[in-house]
Scaffold this motif. Sequence first.
Motif, short mmCIF file in Angstrom:
data_model
loop_
_atom_site.label_atom_id
_atom_site.label_comp_id
_atom_site.label_asym_id
_atom_site.label_seq_id
_atom_site.Cartn_x
_atom_site.Cartn_y
_atom_site.Cartn_z
N LEU A 544 0.83 -1.21 0.00
CA LEU A 544 0.00 0.00 0.00
C LEU A 544 0.87 1.26 0.00
O LEU A 544 0.56 2.24 -0.68
CB LEU A 544 -0.93 0.01 1.22
N GLN A 545 1.97 1.22 0.74
CA GLN A 545 2.85 2.38 0.82
C GLN A 545 3.42 2.73 -0.56
O GLN A 545 3.58 3.89 -0.90
CB GLN A 545 3.98 2.11 1.81
N GLN A 546 3.72 1.69 -1.35
CA GLN A 546 4.22 1.95 -2.70
C GLN A 546 3.19 2.72 -3.52
O GLN A 546 3.53 3.62 -4.29
CB GLN A 546 4.57 0.63 -3.41
N MET A 547 1.94 2.35 -3.36
CA MET A 547 0.87 3.02 -4.10
C MET A 547 0.69 4.46 -3.60
O MET A 547 0.53 5.40 -4.39
CB MET A 547 -0.44 2.26 -3.94
N ILE A 548 0.72 4.63 -2.29
CA ILE A 548 0.51 5.96 -1.71
C ILE A 548 1.61 6.92 -2.17
O ILE A 548 1.35 8.10 -2.46
CB ILE A 548 0.50 5.87 -0.17
N ASN A 549 2.82 6.45 -2.23
CA ASN A 549 3.96 7.32 -2.53
C ASN A 549 4.10 7.65 -4.01
O ASN A 549 4.87 8.55 -4.37
CB ASN A 549 5.27 6.65 -2.07
N ALA A 550 3.37 6.93 -4.87
CA ALA A 550 3.53 7.13 -6.31
C ALA A 550 2.79 8.38 -6.76
O ALA A 550 1.61 8.57 -6.46
CB ALA A 550 3.02 5.91 -7.06
N GLY A 551 3.49 9.23 -7.52
CA GLY A 551 2.86 10.44 -8.03
C GLY A 551 2.31 10.27 -9.43
O GLY A 551 1.62 11.15 -9.94
N SER A 552 2.63 9.14 -10.06
CA SER A 552 2.16 8.89 -11.42
C SER A 552 2.16 7.39 -11.66
O SER A 552 2.69 6.60 -10.86
CB SER A 552 3.09 9.56 -12.43
N LYS A 553 1.57 7.00 -12.79
CA LYS A 553 1.53 5.58 -13.13
C LYS A 553 2.95 5.05 -13.32
O LYS A 553 3.28 3.94 -12.88
CB LYS A 553 0.71 5.39 -14.41
N ARG A 554 3.81 5.85 -13.99
CA ARG A 554 5.18 5.42 -14.20
C ARG A 554 5.91 5.24 -12.87
O ARG A 554 6.66 4.28 -12.68
CB ARG A 554 5.91 6.44 -15.09
N GLU A 555 5.71 6.18 -11.96
CA GLU A 555 6.37 6.08 -10.65
C GLU A 555 5.85 4.87 -9.88
O GLU A 555 6.61 4.20 -9.19
CB GLU A 555 6.13 7.36 -9.85
N LEU A 556 4.55 4.57 -10.03
CA LEU A 556 3.99 3.40 -9.36
C LEU A 556 4.65 2.13 -9.88
O LEU A 556 5.03 1.24 -9.11
CB LEU A 556 2.48 3.34 -9.59
N GLU A 557 4.83 2.05 -11.20
CA GLU A 557 5.49 0.89 -11.78
C GLU A 557 6.92 0.77 -11.28
O GLU A 557 7.39 -0.33 -10.95
CB GLU A 557 5.48 1.00 -13.31
N ASN A 558 7.61 1.91 -11.18
CA ASN A 558 8.99 1.89 -10.69
C ASN A 558 9.06 1.45 -9.23
O ASN A 558 9.98 0.71 -8.83
CB ASN A 558 9.62 3.27 -10.85
N ASN A 559 8.11 1.90 -8.42
CA ASN A 559 8.09 1.51 -7.00
C ASN A 559 7.95 0.00 -6.86
O ASN A 559 8.63 -0.64 -6.04
CB ASN A 559 6.94 2.20 -6.27
N PHE A 560 7.06 -0.58 -7.66
CA PHE A 560 6.87 -2.02 -7.58
C PHE A 560 8.06 -2.77 -8.16
O PHE A 560 8.40 -3.86 -7.70
CB PHE A 560 5.57 -2.43 -8.27
N GLU A 561 8.69 -2.20 -9.17
CA GLU A 561 9.90 -2.82 -9.71
C GLU A 561 11.00 -2.85 -8.64
O GLU A 561 11.71 -3.86 -8.50
CB GLU A 561 10.40 -2.03 -10.94
N ASP A 562 11.14 -1.76 -7.88
CA ASP A 562 12.15 -1.72 -6.81
C ASP A 562 11.84 -2.78 -5.76
O ASP A 562 12.74 -3.46 -5.25
CB ASP A 562 12.19 -0.33 -6.17
N MET A 563 10.58 -2.92 -5.41
CA MET A 563 10.19 -3.91 -4.42
C MET A 563 10.46 -5.32 -4.94
O MET A 563 10.90 -6.21 -4.20
CB MET A 563 8.70 -3.74 -4.09
N ALA A 564 10.23 -5.51 -6.25
CA ALA A 564 10.48 -6.81 -6.85
C ALA A 564 11.97 -7.15 -6.84
O ALA A 564 12.35 -8.29 -6.64
CB ALA A 564 9.94 -6.83 -8.28
N VAL A 565 12.82 -6.14 -7.07
CA VAL A 565 14.26 -6.35 -7.03
C VAL A 565 14.67 -6.84 -5.64
O VAL A 565 15.49 -7.76 -5.50
CB VAL A 565 15.01 -5.06 -7.40
N ASP A 566 14.10 -6.23 -4.60
CA ASP A 566 14.41 -6.66 -3.23
C ASP A 566 13.99 -8.11 -3.02
O ASP A 566 14.71 -8.89 -2.38
CB ASP A 566 13.69 -5.76 -2.21
#
Length: 594
Positions: A544-566
């Motif tokens: 949920l925090q990844q979604m809250i912090n995203a300012g755009s669709k692209r940023e949301l995708e990047n946030n989840f990509e970072d989480m996936a890398v972890d």
Amino acid sequence: MATEDQSLVDTHFNLEDSPDVLTQIGGTVNNDLSSHLLSIEATRLAIAQSQQELQSTKEIADKIQLLEHQLDAAHRALFQMNGQALFADEVGLGKTIEVGMVLKEMVFREAHETFLILTPAQLATQWQKEMREKFGLEFACNYDDGFEGFDAYDKVIASIDTAKRDSYAEEIHRRKWDALIIDEVHYLRNQGTNRYDFVEDIEYQYAFFATATPVQNNVKDLYNIVNLIRPGLFGTESEFERRYVPEKNPDGVQNSAQLNRELRSVMIRHKRGDTAIDFTDRQVRTKTFKPNKQERALYEAVTNYVKNYYSKQGGQHLVMLMLQKEVVSSPWAVLKTVEKWLDGEGKAVVGKEREELLSVAKLAREISRTTKQQKLLEIIRSVNDRMETGRAIVFTQFRATQDAIISALNDEDGEEDIPIHVVNGSLSSDQKDAQIRHFRDRGGVLVTTDSISEGRNIQFCNVIVNYDLPWNPMSVEQRIGRIDRIGQDRDVYVYNLALEGTVEDYVLDKLYGKIDVFHQTVGGLKEILSEREQSSGQFEQEVLQQMINAGSKRELENNFEDMAVDLKSDMRSAKQAQQFNEQVFEGFETGGGK
């Protein structure tokens, strides 16, 4: 610390126990004497044999499918290892069952009764349920309402991190426990930590520890764990290092054959290939589809509301987490919550916030049938067409969504009536069992909430539909684990439904896809998520925090990509630990007497 004591079962019997024997036979060495001695020896062996059999299995045979390797493990732990055993079977072979069989046998023989089971926090209640339902053993748990402490009960299950707190640790250390059981004992691989010191100070007679990976990245992990079970087996730490740790490669292992010989007296390890179990395959079908205009408008309205009013203060993050999960489940789930808030239940809403929620409620009421409902009906038709007695389990997290699923199935036209069975948290345990029996006998669709995702095995069905997806991978595996387990004789089909462009879609694609969560065993997921999964809700809040912090669709995708890398990094670490275990235990012999 484990203490030396008499055997779990006294099987010693000799002539000195019966001094009148020689008197009775006159002390004459003849054929009669030989026959009598043979008779005595036969009696002795019969007594020993009966005492070294598992006597409690008849009491649990109707609740558990007793497998040969599990019986072997329990027998060896009790009668060959004198109650000091490390259960190190590979993932999925039932180490919890093996330990439960040991404890049941000890209670059955009425010789031992004080047991302390320590587990990671998220597994404590699961252990409690398994001990009760499969073995008839009642344990208090530190998560029970009204838990009175470790002095108040003879059988206790607890989170190890709760148990080591000063107030509880003092109570635990005051007692001498018949047996200490630790699950996921690889968490104790490092001496000098608070966890290790806490366990080392516990006084216990027998030790039954469990882990699929007793060695993580250093063979000294094994020394530390075994030293809690059977102190002195490997000598001093320096002696162990000299024998088994290469001087030029501290992270390697040497003399593994000798190490394995020493381990046979304390460790039980079965590999999947050692068993007669024929594990079936999982076939995963992901159905991601575009929401219609009404569904998209509702999703965006709820998401904007969550972003605007999200706060970690006062538990608001949990409220918003629920709302965001409801909107991808069904409009009726989110409507039920919003209407409660508007009526003043659970949350006070005024001013602009109230206006936004009124708009959300209006959008939800305008939807009469959803895309997910239609996709579900297509899957159910396919199952019924391909199977003589079609059976599918449909999982949802929300009661309102469950009602909508049942309504859609009942309204299905042009098809033969499909038996529908319903399970949720309002049913008693007996009522749930009755619904499952009807499902087994009549086929059809079992529509259930996660109230059934643990504790019941439904191997007679091999199709699951995740109508909405928990964001926690462990929760997904618990659902699938109801049918994909020992005893399933067909391939398992898992259908995942997700709305395109939603958080659910990102979780499915970016996170679950990266670690192939639907093909991981529950044990494999534990390994991958072990460092981050400190509580059952932590992973979901991170999503949920990844979604809250995203300012755009692209940023949301990047946030989840970072989480996936972890997550991929976590998975690599877990695989490295598994590979090192295989190297350390290469050639380790399984089975009693080898």
